[in-house]
Scaffold this motif. Structure first.
Motif, PDB file in Angstrom:
ATOM      1  N   THR A 142       0.849  -1.190   0.000  1.00  0.00           N
ATOM      2  CA  THR A 142       0.000   0.000   0.000  1.00  0.00           C
ATOM      3  C   THR A 142       0.889   1.245   0.000  1.00  0.00           C
ATOM      4  N   VAL A 143       0.393   2.326  -0.574  1.00  0.00           N
ATOM      5  CA  VAL A 143       1.222   3.517  -0.792  1.00  0.00           C
ATOM      6  C   VAL A 143       1.231   4.458   0.421  1.00  0.00           C
ATOM      7  N   TYR A 144       0.436   4.157   1.445  1.00  0.00           N
ATOM      8  CA  TYR A 144       0.286   5.127   2.518  1.00  0.00           C
ATOM      9  C   TYR A 144       1.266   4.926   3.678  1.00  0.00           C
ATOM     10  N   GLN A 145       2.162   3.951   3.574  1.00  0.00           N
ATOM     11  CA  GLN A 145       3.065   3.637   4.688  1.00  0.00           C
ATOM     12  C   GLN A 145       4.391   4.389   4.545  1.00  0.00           C
ATOM     13  N   LYS A 146       5.099   4.507   5.637  1.00  0.00           N
ATOM     14  CA  LYS A 146       6.415   5.143   5.616  1.00  0.00           C
ATOM     15  C   LYS A 146       7.410   4.242   4.880  1.00  0.00           C
ATOM     16  N   GLU A 147       8.257   4.860   4.067  1.00  0.00           N
ATOM     17  CA  GLU A 147       9.256   4.081   3.344  1.00  0.00           C
ATOM     18  C   GLU A 147      10.196   3.363   4.303  1.00  0.00           C
ATOM     19  N   SER A 148      10.589   4.019   5.389  1.00  0.00           N
ATOM     20  CA  SER A 148      11.504   3.397   6.353  1.00  0.00           C
ATOM     21  C   SER A 148      10.884   2.156   6.977  1.00  0.00           C
ATOM     22  N   ASP A 149       9.572   2.211   7.268  1.00  0.00           N
ATOM     23  CA  ASP A 149       8.876   1.046   7.823  1.00  0.00           C
ATOM     24  C   ASP A 149       8.802  -0.074   6.794  1.00  0.00           C
ATOM     25  N   GLN A 150       8.494   0.277   5.560  1.00  0.00           N
ATOM     26  CA  GLN A 150       8.371  -0.756   4.534  1.00  0.00           C
ATOM     27  C   GLN A 150       9.719  -1.406   4.237  1.00  0.00           C
ATOM     28  N   ARG A 151      10.768  -0.637   4.272  1.00  0.00           N
ATOM     29  CA  ARG A 151      12.099  -1.208   4.069  1.00  0.00           C
ATOM     30  C   ARG A 151      12.427  -2.202   5.183  1.00  0.00           C
ATOM     31  N   GLU A 152      12.171  -1.785   6.420  1.00  0.00           N
ATOM     32  CA  GLU A 152      12.486  -2.641   7.574  1.00  0.00           C
ATOM     33  C   GLU A 152      11.707  -3.949   7.528  1.00  0.00           C
ATOM     34  N   CYS A 186       6.147  -3.566  -3.715  1.00  0.00           N
ATOM     35  CA  CYS A 186       6.259  -2.493  -2.722  1.00  0.00           C
ATOM     36  C   CYS A 186       6.436  -1.154  -3.429  1.00  0.00           C
ATOM     37  N   PRO A 187       5.505  -0.204  -3.259  1.00  0.00           N
ATOM     38  CA  PRO A 187       5.500   0.997  -4.107  1.00  0.00           C
ATOM     39  C   PRO A 187       6.434   2.124  -3.672  1.00  0.00           C
ATOM     40  N   THR A 188       6.858   2.138  -2.417  1.00  0.00           N
ATOM     41  CA  THR A 188       7.588   3.310  -1.927  1.00  0.00           C
ATOM     42  C   THR A 188       9.104   3.154  -1.972  1.00  0.00           C
ATOM     43  N   ARG A 201      15.129  -2.180  -3.809  1.00  0.00           N
ATOM     44  CA  ARG A 201      14.432  -3.358  -4.327  1.00  0.00           C
ATOM     45  C   ARG A 201      15.441  -4.391  -4.832  1.00  0.00           C
ATOM     46  N   ASN A 202      16.497  -3.919  -5.451  1.00  0.00           N
ATOM     47  CA  ASN A 202      17.546  -4.828  -5.921  1.00  0.00           C
ATOM     48  C   ASN A 202      18.232  -5.531  -4.755  1.00  0.00           C
ATOM     49  N   ILE A 203      18.434  -4.804  -3.659  1.00  0.00           N
ATOM     50  CA  ILE A 203      19.026  -5.407  -2.454  1.00  0.00           C
ATOM     51  C   ILE A 203      18.104  -6.484  -1.901  1.00  0.00           C
ATOM     52  N   ALA A 204      16.801  -6.149  -1.792  1.00  0.00           N
ATOM     53  CA  ALA A 204      15.818  -7.110  -1.278  1.00  0.00           C
ATOM     54  C   ALA A 204      15.716  -8.327  -2.205  1.00  0.00           C
TER      55      ALA A 204
END
Length: 293
Positions: A222-232, A254-256, A262-265
């Motif tokens: 979803t697009v409404y989350q913090k990027e730092s949270d989505q990365r973690e 993951c949109p943010t 993304r390449n790392i993940a």
């Protein structure tokens, strides 16, 4: 002797006509064979050009006729066909034609859980909607059909058959799914809002439970989350559920996050799951085909 030669020639002609017509091949892959009721079931379809000629398809799985595309065929443990209360024909979002070279393919996620085959319960409300979305415990077989047009002739092909089992949840499982439903209720009661902080409690309390997978996926796509949270939590999902197609879907969707992250993940996912490594590499090739059109 003449009859023998005629028979051989007839067989050759039949085989030639069959292989000429069979220019596309569809296959289905599931990430495992055992699921828990209320678990989100995700699968992948691949449409491949197996001919020696260029095949024209409509991205990702549409064709030039009505009711074309992929259809899900589901069978119960006795072999009876199960009927959906929703749509089982999957249409693509784009309707642009793509030229598939020999051995090239297209891919699509198949959302088995959201295909309307759930337990049919009369009534209204959240519980009824949830029961209608999920298959009851039991053994199942699933197959895909694909209808398309070639040389102005309608053709239908079928995928391989996958078998899977759904087991009943325990009392502890049901407590977890009820907690998740409560969090989702808060999330979706106000469209366009961030997940409440309580979603992180689910991640931290039940990191390895299969029910947490759907929370991860919803949170990460979803697009409404913090990027730092989505990365973690994307990295945490890869660590806890590396073999799930929901993890693969989250890495892709993951949109943010930046493409560098993304390449790392993607690299971490490839290291932890041979199946998702194969699927991710196929998806990367698929994107090159789509972007080329």
């Amino acid at each position: 002797m003449k009859n023998f030669i005629f028979t051989i020639l007839l067989i050759v002609i039949i085989l030639f006509n069959y292989t000429s017509a069979q220019e596309l091949e569809i296959s289905l892959v599931m990430d495992k064979t055992n699921y828990l009721k209320y678990e989100t079931i995700e699968s992948l379809a691949e449409l491949k050009n197996i001919s020696s000629q260029i095949a024209i398809v409509t991205e990702p799985f549409n064709a030039e006729i009505s009711n074309s595309g992929i259809e899900i065929l589901l069978f119960d443990s006795t072999g009876n066909t199960m009927h959906s209360i929703g749509r089982t024909i999957i249409h693509g979002y784009l309707e642009e034609q793509i030229k598939l070279l020999p051995k090239q393919f297209l891919m699509s996620f198949i959302h088995v859980t959201q295909s309307g085959f759930g337990q049919s319960i009369q009534g209204s409300g959240t519980r009824v909607a949830l029961e209608n979305a999920y298959l009851p415990a039991g053994e199942y077989k699933i197959q895909l059909s694909y209808t398309y047009v070639s040389d102005k002739v309608e053709r239908k092909i079928y995928s391989n058959i996958c078998q899977f089992n759904i087991s009943k949840p325990t009392e502890d499982d049901l407590k977890i799914i009820n907690e998740i439903r409560e969090v989702n209720g808060k999330m979706f009661s106000i469209p366009g809002t961030k997940y409440p902080e309580s979603v992180k409690t689910i991640f931290n309390s039940y990191p390895n439970h299969v029910y947490t997978l759907s929370v991860y996926k919803d949170f990460l796509t979803t697009v409404y989350q913090k990027e730092s949270d989505q990365r973690e939590y994307l990295l945490k999902m890869i660590e806890d559920h590396p073999t799930s197609f929901l993890t693969l879907l989250s890495v892709i969707g993951c949109p943010t996050i930046s493409e560098d992250f993304r390449n790392i993940a993607s690299a971490q996912l490839k290291e932890k799951s041979e199946l998702n490594k194969t699927m991710l590499e196929k998806y990367e090739n698929y994107k090159k085909i789509v972007n080329r059109k």
